[in-house]
Design a protein around this motif. Structure first.
Motif, PDB file in Angstrom:
ATOM      1  N   THR A  52       0.819  -1.218   0.000  1.00 34.17           N
ATOM      2  CA  THR A  52       0.000   0.000   0.000  1.00 34.17           C
ATOM      3  C   THR A  52       0.851   1.266   0.000  1.00 34.17           C
ATOM      4  N   LEU A  53       2.123   1.115   0.290  1.00 37.85           N
ATOM      5  CA  LEU A  53       3.059   2.235   0.447  1.00 37.85           C
ATOM      6  C   LEU A  53       2.661   3.195   1.575  1.00 37.85           C
ATOM      7  N   GLU A  54       1.847   2.688   2.483  1.00 36.09           N
ATOM      8  CA  GLU A  54       1.577   3.464   3.690  1.00 36.09           C
ATOM      9  C   GLU A  54       2.804   3.439   4.606  1.00 36.09           C
ATOM     10  N   VAL A  55       2.951   4.484   5.410  1.00 36.81           N
ATOM     11  CA  VAL A  55       4.066   4.542   6.357  1.00 36.81           C
ATOM     12  C   VAL A  55       3.837   3.526   7.475  1.00 36.81           C
ATOM     13  N   THR A  56       4.817   2.651   7.700  1.00 39.16           N
ATOM     14  CA  THR A  56       4.698   1.664   8.780  1.00 39.16           C
ATOM     15  C   THR A  56       5.560   2.031   9.976  1.00 39.16           C
ATOM     16  N   GLY A  57       6.511   2.951   9.762  1.00 36.56           N
ATOM     17  CA  GLY A  57       7.386   3.326  10.863  1.00 36.56           C
ATOM     18  C   GLY A  57       8.575   4.117  10.369  1.00 36.56           C
ATOM     19  N   ARG A 111       0.593  10.393  13.989  1.00 32.69           N
ATOM     20  CA  ARG A 111       0.888   9.120  14.603  1.00 32.69           C
ATOM     21  C   ARG A 111       1.829   8.314  13.719  1.00 32.69           C
ATOM     22  N   VAL A 112       3.097   8.189  14.160  1.00 32.18           N
ATOM     23  CA  VAL A 112       4.051   7.317  13.485  1.00 32.18           C
ATOM     24  C   VAL A 112       3.891   5.947  14.143  1.00 32.18           C
ATOM     25  N   PRO A 113       3.539   4.915  13.361  1.00 34.57           N
ATOM     26  CA  PRO A 113       3.189   3.642  13.985  1.00 34.57           C
ATOM     27  C   PRO A 113       4.294   3.026  14.856  1.00 34.57           C
ATOM     28  N   ARG A 114       5.547   3.206  14.428  1.00 29.52           N
ATOM     29  CA  ARG A 114       6.610   2.478  15.101  1.00 29.52           C
ATOM     30  C   ARG A 114       7.950   3.165  14.884  1.00 29.52           C
ATOM     31  N   ILE A 115       8.811   3.105  15.880  1.00 29.99           N
ATOM     32  CA  ILE A 115      10.175   3.595  15.706  1.00 29.99           C
ATOM     33  C   ILE A 115      11.147   2.451  15.947  1.00 29.99           C
TER      34      ILE A 115
END
Ligand code: C2E
Ligand code: MG
Ligand code: MG
Ligand code: MG
Length: 284
Positions: A52-57, A111-115
């Motif tokens: 999806t090219l959504e941001v995952t982190g 909201r950044v899902p993960r770092i």
């Protein structure tokens, strides 16, 4: 004359060594001073869902905000920090700043899902690590530790095994970084029950031209699939890379084609700009 040349050569050699030693000593002092002044800061490289090219982190990558030399990438100073036995301090500084940046983005409604942060062998060997981490303010499931394969997981270091166990219990994901470039046994790595294997860019970059590389990546994906471990590809330098890696079954992509490492303050605008024009992601 030969003897003369030999002597000159040795003199030249010792001069070079001496110059290098002075250089390293200077750098060592500089690194210690930089740590005291908290000059080591993270920049962030976003990661994307391959489909999806959504941001995952985002991965936090250390930079040295040097008072005279500007923003330095970690080619030399990490070695010096390791030699000085202060890599753990440097990693801790990056993690604390990353968590602060994460809260800063959240305060702006982002909201950044993960770092993900990189964790050195020196830090993993610290018997107080889990306790130190447990005092930090983070939500379980939003933090990942990237461990490089060169950490000797094989030599039955009980300390490291215990630490990894406790870290996981705090809700932190374990990822194997630079997978495929180190010399740890696959068994010892899989025993860590990582959430993701991160394939190194040296293996990822050739996939465009080399069928062999594509087979290598797909066999890593298959191992992951069999064991319920996801695969991240780093070094995604072109839209073609992204396409191929997605088709080979990598779940998450990271690389210059999608986003360069950037300072914390640039991240919100970058993400918002992308969200408005999903066509501009490189996928056609
Ligand atoms: P790494 O963890 O494997 O990080 C990925 C490196 O690849 C980063 O280099 C990143 O900027 C670069 N990269 C990303 N996308 C591309 C691409 O498309 N093409 C190419 N050619 N390169 C790409 P960087 O930031 O110079 O970091 C180098 C290494 O330094 C890291 O490799 C990691 O092993 C180490 N490192 C960085 N920050 C930390 C830290 O805070 N603590 C520790 N212990 N190690 C760190
Ligand atoms: Mg990494
Ligand atoms: Mg990596
Ligand atoms: Mg790498």
């Amino acid at each position: 004359a030969a003897r003369q040349r030999g002597r000159n050569h040795i003199e030249y050699f010792t001069d070079t060594l001496r110059a290098e030693a002075v250089d390293t000593k200077r750098m060592a002092d500089d690194v210690l001073r930089g740590l005291e002044r908290r000059e080591f800061i993270p920049v962030y490289q976003l990661q994307f869902d391959a489909r999806t090219l959504e941001v995952t982190g985002a991965e936090a990558l250390v930079r040295w905000q040097h008072p005279r030399q500007g923003l330095l990438t970690p080619f030399r100073f990490l070695e010096v920090a390791e030699m000085l036995n202060v890599m753990g301090d440097l990693d801790a500084m990056v993690l604390e700043q990353a968590l602060a940046d994460f809260r800063g983005w959240a305060a702006q409604g982002l909201r950044v899902p993960r770092i993900s942060v990189n964790v050195s062998a020196q830090r993993l060997g610290d018997d107080m690590l889990a306790e130190r981490i447990s005092r930090l303010d983070f939500e379980p499931g939003t933090l990942a530790f990237e461990l490089v394969e060169t950490i000797s997981f094989d030599d039955a270091s009980q300390q490291i095994a215990d630490n990894i166990q406790r870290i996981r219990a705090l809700g932190i994901d374990i990822e194997i970084d630079d997978f495929g470039t180190g010399y740890a046994s696959i068994l010892s790595l899989l025993n860590l029950s990582p959430r993701f294997l991160k394939i190194d860019k040296d293996l990822v970059l050739p996939v465009v031209g080399s069928a062999r590389s594509r087979k290598l990546v797909s066999s890593v994906v298959e191992i992951g699939r069999a064991l319920g471990i996801g695969v991240i590809a780093e070094g995604v330098e072109s839209a073609r890379h992204a396409e191929i890696l997605r088709d080979l079954g990598c779940q998450i992509l990271q690389g210059y084609a999608l986003a360069r490492p950037m300072p914390a303050e640039d991240l919100p605008a970058f993400i918002r700009a992308r969200a408005w024009q999903p066509g501009a992601t490189g996928e056609a």
